[in-house]
Write a protein that holds these residues in place. Structure first.
Motif, short mmCIF file in Angstrom:
data_model
loop_
_atom_site.label_atom_id
_atom_site.label_comp_id
_atom_site.label_asym_id
_atom_site.label_seq_id
_atom_site.Cartn_x
_atom_site.Cartn_y
_atom_site.Cartn_z
N UNK A 94 0.84 -1.20 0.00
CA UNK A 94 0.00 0.00 0.00
C UNK A 94 0.88 1.25 0.00
N UNK A 95 2.06 1.15 0.61
CA UNK A 95 2.97 2.30 0.62
C UNK A 95 3.44 2.68 -0.78
N UNK A 96 3.34 1.75 -1.72
CA UNK A 96 3.83 2.00 -3.08
C UNK A 96 2.84 2.83 -3.90
N UNK A 273 4.00 3.87 11.93
CA UNK A 273 4.27 3.76 10.50
C UNK A 273 4.58 5.16 10.00
N UNK A 274 5.01 5.24 8.76
CA UNK A 274 5.08 6.55 8.13
C UNK A 274 3.67 7.13 8.07
N UNK A 275 3.55 8.41 8.32
CA UNK A 275 2.24 9.05 8.38
C UNK A 275 1.98 9.77 7.07
N UNK A 276 0.93 9.36 6.37
CA UNK A 276 0.61 9.95 5.07
C UNK A 276 0.16 11.39 5.25
N UNK A 277 0.36 12.21 4.22
CA UNK A 277 0.14 13.65 4.34
C UNK A 277 -1.27 14.02 4.80
N UNK A 278 -2.35 13.41 4.27
CA UNK A 278 -3.68 13.79 4.76
C UNK A 278 -3.85 13.58 6.26
N UNK A 279 -3.28 12.50 6.78
CA UNK A 279 -3.38 12.27 8.22
C UNK A 279 -2.51 13.25 8.99
N UNK A 305 4.63 13.67 0.39
CA UNK A 305 3.62 12.63 0.53
C UNK A 305 3.44 12.13 1.96
N UNK A 306 4.53 12.15 2.77
CA UNK A 306 4.42 11.55 4.10
C UNK A 306 5.52 12.07 5.02
N UNK A 333 -6.86 11.04 19.45
CA UNK A 333 -6.82 12.03 18.37
C UNK A 333 -6.62 11.33 17.03
N UNK A 334 -5.69 10.38 16.98
CA UNK A 334 -5.46 9.64 15.73
C UNK A 334 -6.71 8.84 15.36
#
Length: 885
Positions: A94-96, A273-279, A305-306, A333-334
C-alpha cells in the motif's frame, strides 16, 4: 553499464554519519553487491537480497544509500512493514501507491482479490527496459498477506528484470516466526544475496566520537558498537556525559525544541508507520512547518507525501517518553482522524482504538478489520483482530457472538492454532444450542469435527461428526446434511473402516447431486474413491480421479488439492512412484499458484516420502522440514521421514523425532500415521540389535493391520516381526516386504529395483546367504552413505569368513573435506568404481542428466580434470571405502 558512486553529502552531523556508514562502517561491499545485483536484474537475471541484523545496525541507512549507486533510469520502490499491534494487510505494498501503476495501486487498495495483487506486482516488476528494485523494510513485522505476496514474488524473481531487497531483524525471529517460512523459500531461490550487517569496531566508534570529542571507549561500552546508538550518542553529545540509553539520546536531541514541535513529534510517534500527508494535516493543526526544526535535527524525514521518523527506534523512544495518560489522548486524536476519513484501514482504526481504550470502536471496527485481513489472505492478522474483539464479547448479542466465534475458529484452524480453534468452536456450538438454531448448530458441529481432526483428537472428531448428522438429519437442508455425511465418510476412511466409509460417501454423493453442490460432490467422491482404493479395490482410483476432475472444473482449489494429496499418498503406499511423480508437479503447482500453503506443505511432505524411497537423503530432509512446524497430520509424517533419514545415515536425533511422531500418531488412531511410525521404530531397533523394542513397537500395530489386505503397512510390519523370529501370515501378499518375510530375497530385490528404491534393494540383496551378493549390497550401501546397515553387513561377512571386507569410509570422511553434498558423495564413490553415468543413474534411480550435473560438480569441487583424477583425489581425501588386507 555498471552504476558509478555518486557524491556523498558532507554537511552536518547527518552527512558525517552517512560518510562513516559508507566507509568505516564497511558498507561499501554491501552497496556494491546490491548495485551489481540490480544491474544483473536489468539483463533479466532477477534475484533476492537479504539485508539483516539487529535493530539500529544500519539496514535503513544502506537502503537510503542504494539509489545513489543505481543508474539514473533505475526505479526504486520502497515499502515499509509497521509494528502495529495487528498488522495492516498488504501494508508495504500500500505504501507504493503513488509510485506504481494504476492496476497495482487499485489491487492493493481493494485488497480482496489476492491473485490480482500478485499478478499486478509481477507485472509492475516486469516492466522493461529499466530495472526495478523493490525494497520491503522490516519484513519481521510483515502481515500474512504481504508474506504470501513475497512468497509469490520469490518464486518468480529469477524470471523478472528486478531485484527484491528484504530487510529484517534476524535476532527477533523465534522458532515459530512467520518470516522463517519465507526465508526458507528464499534460501532455495537460484540467486540469493545475503548481506548480514555487523556492529562497529572500536576504531569506527573512535572515528565517529572524535568529532564530538567524546570518550570512544565509553561510547563503545554504552552502545556495543550499534551504529544507530553510536550515531545518536554522537549527535546528542558534545562536552557533557554520554546518555546511558537511546531514549536519553533522543530526548537530548529534542531538548530545546519549541513546545509545539515536541507536541507534534509526540503526536506522530504514536502512529507506528510513516504518516501519510492527509493524516499529518488532520493531526497537526499548524501544518508541517512545525516539524522543520525536528527535521533539521535529523529526527524526521519529511516529503510532500508523508512524514516518517528517521529510525523506528527514534519513534519508539519518543512514544515511550510520553506519559500513559497523554499517550491515550494522542491515540484518541489519531482514532478520531482515521474514523473521519473515508476509506481508512480498519486495522489502523482498531490499533488506535485499543491503545486509546475505546471499547466501542474495537467492537464496531474489529470485525471489519478481521474480514479485510481474511479477504487479503492475512489469516494470522484476521485471527488477531477477532481475538481482540472477543475480549469485549459482552458488547455482542448471542447470535453475533456465535458468528464471531465461528469466524475466529476458522481463522485459527487456517493458521494451525488448533487449541484456539477447538476452544472457540466449542463455545460457538454451545451458543447455537442455547439459541435453538438447528441449521447453524449442525454446521458448527461439522466444523468442530474437522477442527478436532486437525488437532489430532480422533474421538472428539468422531463424536462431533455423529451429532452433526443427527442434528441435520431432519432439518430440511440437504446441502448441510450432505457435507456432514461426507465428513463421516472421511473420518471412516481415515480410520480404515472402509465399508462404512463407502456407505456414507455414496449417500453424500446422492445428496450432493440433488443439491447440485460441486464442492461437496468432489469431497464425497474423494472419500469414496480413497476408501475403495485403499481397501483393495483398484477401481476406487477412478472415483478419486473423478473427484479431482469435478473440483478442478468447479474451481474448487482446496478440494482439488485434497484429491491430489490422497491420490499421491496412495500411490506412494503402493510403491507406484513413477505414477506419483506424474501427479506431484501439477499438484504442487496448483497449491503454489493458489497460495494454499497448508496443502503445499502436505505435498512437500509427500515429496519427502518420495525422495526417501529414492534414497535422496538431503532432498527428503529438505522437503520434510516444510511440515515440522505445521498442523499435526503433516508434522507426524514429516518427523517420521526425518527420523528414518537419520536412522539410515547413522545421524543422531532419530529417537527424539520418533517419540514425538509416535505420540501424535497414537492420538489420531489412524494406520496411515501409526503404521509408518511403527515401521521406523522397528528399523531403528533392528539396526541397534534391540529385538524387544522392535516387538513392542510393531506387534500392536501389526495386529490392527493384519486383517486389512489393502494396507501396505501390514507387509512392512510383518516383515520386521519376521526378522526377530515372530510368526506372521503374509502368504496372500506380493509386496516385496512380504516376499522378504517369506525368504524370497531375490524376487523382493527385483521388485525394489523396479520401484526405484536403492536402499531397500541393497537391504534385500544383503539378506542373501552368499558373500558375493552381500559384498555387492555393501558397495551400494557405502555409496548411499547408509552406515548402520553397512556395519551389520560387514559383521555378517566376517562371520562368513570373508577376509577382505571393505572397511568403508573413514571417520574423517564424514566431515567431507571436499564439500560434497551427500548425493555428490554417492556419485563420486560409484564413479571411482568405474561406473558410467548411465550405470550410476540406474544404481541411484535418477536420470542420466541428473548424474551428468552431479559428475560436473564433483570434478569441479575436487579440482579434477578427469574422472580418473577425481578418483585419485577422493582417495587422497579419504572419501573412498578402504579394504582390509
Amino acid at each position: 553499464t555498471r552504476p558509478r558512486p555518486r557524491a556523498v553529502p558532507s554537511s552536518g552531523v547527518g552527512g558525517r554519519i552517512e560518510r562513516v556508514d559508507r566507509g568505516i562502517l564497511e558498507r561499501e561491499a554491501e552497496l556494491t553487491r546490491l548495485a551489481e545485483a540490480a544491474g544483473e536484474a536489468a539483463d533479466g537475471a532477477g534475484s533476492v537480497a537479504l539485508v539483516f541484523g539487529e535493530a539500529g545496525i544500519g539496514k535503513s541507512s544502506l537502503v537510503r544509500a542504494l539509489p545513489e549507486r543505481l543508474p539514473e533510469e533505475a526505479r526504486i520502490l520502497v515499502g515499509q512493514c509497521d509494528d502495529l499491534a495487528t498488522r495492516r494487510p498488504l501494508g508495504p505494498f500500500r505504501d507504493l501507491v503513488g509510485s506504481v501503476g494504476a492496476e497495482l495501486a487499485r489491487a492493493v487498495t481493494e485488497g480482496g482479490d489476492r491473485p490480482r495483487v500478485y499478478e499486478a506486482l509481477r507485472a509492475e516488476l516486469a516492466v522493461t527496459p529499466h530495472p526495478a528494485v523493490l525494497v520491503v523494510e522490516d519484513v519481521h513485522w510483515a502481515d500474512e498477506a504481504s508474506l504470501d505476496a513475497l512468497r509469490f514474488l520469490v518464486r518468480r524473481m529469477e524470471r523478472l528484470p528486478a531485484l527484491l531487497v528484504l530487510t529484517y531483524r534476524d535476532d527477533e525471529l523465534g522458532r515459530g516466526h512467520p518470516l522463517r517460512h519465507l526465508l526458507g523459500q528464499v534460501s532455495r531461490a537460484p540467486r540469493v544475496h545475503r548481506l548480514p550487517l555487523a556492529r562497529l569496531s572500536l576504531d569506527a566508534v573512535r572515528t565517529l566520537s572524535a568529532t564530538a570529542e567524546l570518550d570512544a571507549a565509553q561510547v563503545y561500552e554504552v552502545t556495543s558498537g550499534n551504529p544507530f546508538f553510536v550515531a545518536e550518542v554522537v549527535a546528542a553529545g558534545g562536552t557533557g556525559g554520554v546518555p546511558p540509553t537511546v531514549v536519553d539520546a533522543v530526548l537530548a536531541r529534542m531538548r530545546g525544541l519549541d513546545a509545539a514541535t515536541v507536541d507534534a513529534l509526540e503526536q506522530l510517534a504514536v502512529v507506528p508507520s510513516a504518516v501519510e500527508r492527509p493524516l499529518v494535516d488532520a493531526l497537526l493543526t499548524d501544518g508541517v512547518t512545525v516539524l522543520a526544526e525536528a527535521e533539521q535535527r535529523g529526527l524526521l524525514a519529511v516529503t510532500p507525501e508523508r512524514v516518517a521518523f528517521r529510525h523506528e527506534l527514534i519513534r519508539r523512544a519518543v512514544a515511550d517518553s510520553v506519559p500513559t495518560a497523554r499517550r491515550i489522548d494522542l491515540n484518541r486524536t489519531v482514532l478520531a482522524a482515521l474514523v473521519a476519513r473515508p476509506g481508512s484501514d480498519a486495522a489502523r482504526i482498531v490499533h488506535h482504538a485499543a491503545q486509546a481504550g475505546d471499547e466501542d470502536a474495537i467492537a464496531r471496527y474489529g470485525p471489519d478489520a478481521a474480514r479485510d485481513a481474511a479477504s487479503a489472505g492475512a489469516h494470522r492478522e484476521a485471527a488477531a483482530q477477532l481475538r481482540l474483539v472477543l475480549r469485549r464479547r459482552r458488547r455482542h448479542g448471542p447470535a453475533d457472538l456465535a458468528g464471531l466465534l465461528e469466524r475466529y475458529a476458522i481463522e485459527s484452524y487456517t493458521i494451525a492454532d488448533s487449541a484456539a480453534a477447538v476452544t472457540a468452536q466449542r463455545e460457538a456450538v454451545a451458543l447455537r444450542r442455547s439459541l435453538g438454531d438447528i441449521l447453524a448448530l449442525g454446521a458448527d458441529l461439522r466444523w468442530l469435527s474437522r477442527i478436532h481432526w486437525w488437532a489430532g483428537d480422533a474421538d472428539e472428531a468422531q463424536d462431533a461428526a455423529h451429532e452433526a448428522v443427527t442434528v441435520l438429519e431432519h432439518a430440511g437442508d440437504d446441502r448441510l446434511l450432505a457435507l456432514a455425511v461426507s465428513n463421516i465418510a472421511q473420518l471412516r476412511m481415515l480410520s480404515d473402516r472402509y465399508p462404512e466409509a463407502v456407505d456414507h460417501a455414496e449417500r453424500a454423493i446422492v445428496l450432493a447431486r440433488k443439491t447440485e453442490d460441486q464442492a461437496i460432490l468432489a469431497h464425497a467422491l474423494n472419500n469414496l474413491g480413497t476408501a475403495r482404493w485403499r481397501g483393495g479395490d483398484p477401481d476406487g482410483r477412478k472415483q478419486l480421479e473423478e473427484s479431482l476432475e469435478v473440483a478442478l472444473a468447479a474451481g474448487e482449489v482446496e478440494h482439488a488439492c485434497r484429491s491430489y494429496a490422497n491420490i499421491i499418498w496412495t500411490l506412494l503406499d503402493n510403491l507406484q512412484y513413477s505414477e506419483a511423480d506424474r501427479y506431484l508437479p501439477p499438484a504442487m503447482d496448483l497449491a503454489d499458484r493458489a497460495e494454499h500453503l497448508g496443502f503445499l506443505t502436505y505435498l512437500h511432505v509427500e515429496l519427502a516420502i518420495r525422495r526417501l524411497a529414492a534414497a535422496d537423503w538431503e532432498d527428503a530432509e529438505r522437503h520434510a522440514e516444510f511440515g515440522i512446524h505445521d498442523f499435526l497430520p503433516a508434522r507426524c509424517p514429516a518427523l517420521t521421514v526425518l527420523a528414518r533419514v537419520r536412522t539410515r545415515r547413522g545421524h543422531p536425533g532419530a529417537a527424539e523425532l520418533l517419540a514425538e511422531a509416535h505420540e501424535i500418531a497414537v492420538r489420531t488412531r489412524e494406520l496411515q500415521r501409526t503404521g509408518p511410525v511403527a515401521a521406523a521404530l522397528a528399523e531403528a531397533a533392528w539396526l541397534r540389535g534391540d529385538d524387544a523394542a522392535l516387538i513392542e513397537a510393531v506387534a500392536p500395530v501389526y495386529a490392527q493391520a493384519r486383517d486389512l489386505a489393502g494396507i501396505p503397512y501390514r507387509a512392512e510390519l510383518g516383515y520386521w516381526l519376521s526378522r526377530v523370529g515372530q510368526p506372521v501370515d503374509l502368504e496372500d501378499c506380493d509386496h516385496p516386504y512380504a516376499l522378504q518375510a517369506r525368504g524370497h530375497w531375490r524376487e523382493a530385490a527385483a521388485r525394489w529395483q523396479e520401484a526405484g528404491c536403492p536402499y531397500e534393494h541393497a537391504a534385500a540383496v544383503a539378506e542373501s546367504p552368499h558373500p558375493a551378493d552381500k559384498l555387492a549390497a555393501l558397495a551400494e550401501l557405502d555409496a548411499l552413505g547408509a552406515e548402520p546397515l553397512a556395519r551389520r553387513v560387514r559383521s555378517e561377512l566376517r562371520r562368513l569368513g570373508v577376509r577382505r571386507v571393505p572397511r568403508g569410509p573413514l571417520a574423517a570422511t564424514r566431515g567431507n573435506p571436499a564439500g560434497l553434498t551427500e548425493r555428490q558423495l554417492q556419485v563420486m564413490r560409484l564413479l571411482a568404481e568405474g561406473l558410467t553415468n548411465a550405470e550410476i543413474a540406474d544404481r541411484l534411480v535418477v536420470s542420466v542428466r541428473t548424474v551428468d550435473n552431479h559428475v560436473r560438480a564433483v570434478l569441479e569441487k575436487l579440482d579434477a580434470p578427469t574422472r580418473r583424477h577425481a578418483a585419485v583425489r577422493a582417495a587422497e581425501l579419504g572419501l573412498l571405502p578402504e579394504r582390509d588386507t
